[in-house]
Enzyme design. Structure first.
Site, mmCIF file in Angstrom:
data_model
loop_
_atom_site.group_PDB
_atom_site.id
_atom_site.type_symbol
_atom_site.label_atom_id
_atom_site.label_comp_id
_atom_site.label_asym_id
_atom_site.label_seq_id
_atom_site.Cartn_x
_atom_site.Cartn_y
_atom_site.Cartn_z
ATOM 1 N N ASN A 1 8.978 -100.422 -28.355
ATOM 2 C CA ASN A 1 9.981 -100.460 -27.425
ATOM 3 C C ASN A 1 9.795 -100.704 -26.053
ATOM 4 O O ASN A 1 10.696 -101.528 -25.249
ATOM 5 C CB ASN A 1 10.988 -99.375 -27.229
ATOM 6 C CG ASN A 1 11.944 -99.032 -28.430
ATOM 7 O OD1 ASN A 1 12.094 -97.707 -28.788
ATOM 8 N ND2 ASN A 1 12.285 -100.205 -29.342
ATOM 9 N N ASP B 1 20.013 -95.265 -33.932
ATOM 10 C CA ASP B 1 19.968 -96.541 -34.002
ATOM 11 C C ASP B 1 21.516 -97.356 -33.688
ATOM 12 O O ASP B 1 22.508 -96.828 -34.116
ATOM 13 C CB ASP B 1 19.319 -97.460 -35.273
ATOM 14 C CG ASP B 1 19.067 -98.777 -34.905
ATOM 15 O OD1 ASP B 1 18.825 -99.332 -33.871
ATOM 16 O OD2 ASP B 1 18.588 -99.376 -36.080
HETATM 17 C C1 FPP Z 1 18.118 -97.839 -30.818
HETATM 18 O O1 FPP Z 1 18.922 -98.611 -30.501
HETATM 19 C C2 FPP Z 1 17.765 -97.093 -29.619
HETATM 20 C C3 FPP Z 1 16.962 -96.939 -28.799
HETATM 21 C C4 FPP Z 1 15.852 -97.755 -28.850
HETATM 22 C C5 FPP Z 1 17.056 -95.838 -27.539
HETATM 23 C C6 FPP Z 1 17.581 -94.654 -28.159
HETATM 24 C C7 FPP Z 1 17.930 -94.048 -26.760
HETATM 25 C C8 FPP Z 1 18.974 -93.178 -26.685
HETATM 26 C C9 FPP Z 1 19.902 -92.803 -27.520
HETATM 27 C C10 FPP Z 1 19.199 -92.405 -25.340
HETATM 28 C C11 FPP Z 1 18.176 -91.857 -24.400
HETATM 29 C C12 FPP Z 1 17.733 -90.857 -25.245
HETATM 30 C C13 FPP Z 1 16.899 -89.680 -24.559
HETATM 31 C C14 FPP Z 1 16.471 -88.478 -24.841
HETATM 32 C C15 FPP Z 1 16.282 -90.139 -23.274
HETATM 33 P P1 FPP Z 1 19.088 -100.386 -30.282
HETATM 34 O O2 FPP Z 1 18.894 -100.529 -29.110
HETATM 35 O O3 FPP Z 1 17.789 -100.721 -31.124
HETATM 36 O O4 FPP Z 1 20.280 -100.711 -30.892
HETATM 37 P P2 FPP Z 1 20.704 -102.086 -31.428
HETATM 38 O O5 FPP Z 1 19.895 -102.231 -32.910
HETATM 39 O O6 FPP Z 1 22.065 -102.218 -31.863
HETATM 40 O O7 FPP Z 1 20.136 -103.379 -30.615
#
Ligand code: FPP
Length: 251
Positions: free
Chosen positions: A78, A30
């Site tokens: 998501n 996250d």
């Molecule tokens: C959460 O951070 C992260 C995600 C929903 C996506 C995770 C993806 C990756 C680490 C890269 C892709 C990996 C692969 C295997 C393709 P957030 O966007 O919710 O962060 P925030 O809470 O700060 O908005």
């Protein structure tokens, strides 16, 4: 690999206790969006950095002997994000798979996708299926939760049991139908970015998992942070609902 040589003092017994490497670590990655925002960059930039860190962390976990790794890369919820962000994460998945094909013999890891592949493009779905098939000869497992939701997983398992004609459901039967059926339950679940929630991740499997939370955002995570999580895990007493031997002797 300083971690494996590290010894720390067990406060209770005052004995030197070696670090205990979990068999299965899961990560809720996250904070990519916040990491990008702090740099006045689009959220996609945070995911791209997050994908680099993901590759580094899974390699490190493999190096120190973790046999099963699970990452939460894209949840069933998501899809509600802006189309441009969803497309960027799909592209990162595709790039990851291209690298995984190229590095298969070097990395020797079996990639398993957790979640239904139905919503993906034909191209992405075929690539996912091919990677699962080509890597299936390896023992070490990387579970990539992608279009994953814990509730969806349990519902799916129940429906599969019904389709099999099962009339007496047991824990073991549900286990056998989970997307994670090749892995034991996670010993340790790490969540970054200062959030203290499970967010529909491994709801069934986390019954007795240990949790480790850090305020650091996922793109800032290093191998030292993994070490800290494992050191914290090693100090925990896991009782699985029983009492500890030391408690039993206290009258
Ligand atoms: C959460 O951070 C992260 C995600 C929903 C996506 C995770 C993806 C990756 C680490 C890269 C892709 C990996 C692969 C295997 C393709 P957030 O966007 O919710 O962060 P925030 O809470 O700060 O908005």
């Amino acid at each position: 690999m300083s971690l494996l040589k590290t010894i720390f003092k067990n406060k209770k017994s005052n004995q030197n206790t070696p670090l205990c490497i979990p068999k299965h670590i899961a990560f809720i990655m996250d904070g990519n969006g916040r990491w990008a925002k702090r740099r006045s960059m689009p959220r996609e930039y945070g995911h791209s950095k997050g994908a680099e860190v993901f590759r580094r962390v899974i390699r490190y976990c493999g190096d120190i002997g973790v046999e099963h790794i699970t990452v939460y890369a894209f949840s069933t919820e998501n899809w509600k994000r802006p189309e441009s962000e969803v497309n960027a994460i799909m592209k990162l998945l595709s790039n990851f798979m291209d690298e995984a094909f190229a590095d298969l013999e070097k990395e020797k890891v079996r990639v398993v996708f957790l979640g239904s592949k139905a919503p993906f493009s034909d191209e992405l779905r075929e690539k996912m299926e091919k990677l699962e098939k080509d890597s299936s000869i390896y023992k070490r497992i990387l579970n990539v939760a992608f279009n994953y939701g814990g509730r969806d997983e349990i519902v799916n398992a129940c429906n599969e049991l019904i389709a099999d004609g099962v009339t007496n459901v047991t824990s073991e039967l549900i286990d056998s139908k989970l997307y994670t059926c090749l892995s034991p339950d996670p010993d340790l679940i790490v969540r970054t970015a200062g959030e203290y929630r499970i967010s529909n991740f491994l709801l069934w499997q986390s019954a007795y998992s240990e949790f480790y939370f850090t305020d650091k955002l996922w793109p800032d995570i290093t191998s030292e942070d993994v070490d800290k999580a494992i050191a914290s895990y090693s100090r925990r007493e896991r009782r699985f609902g029983a009492v500890s031997p030391s408690t039993e002797t206290v009258k």
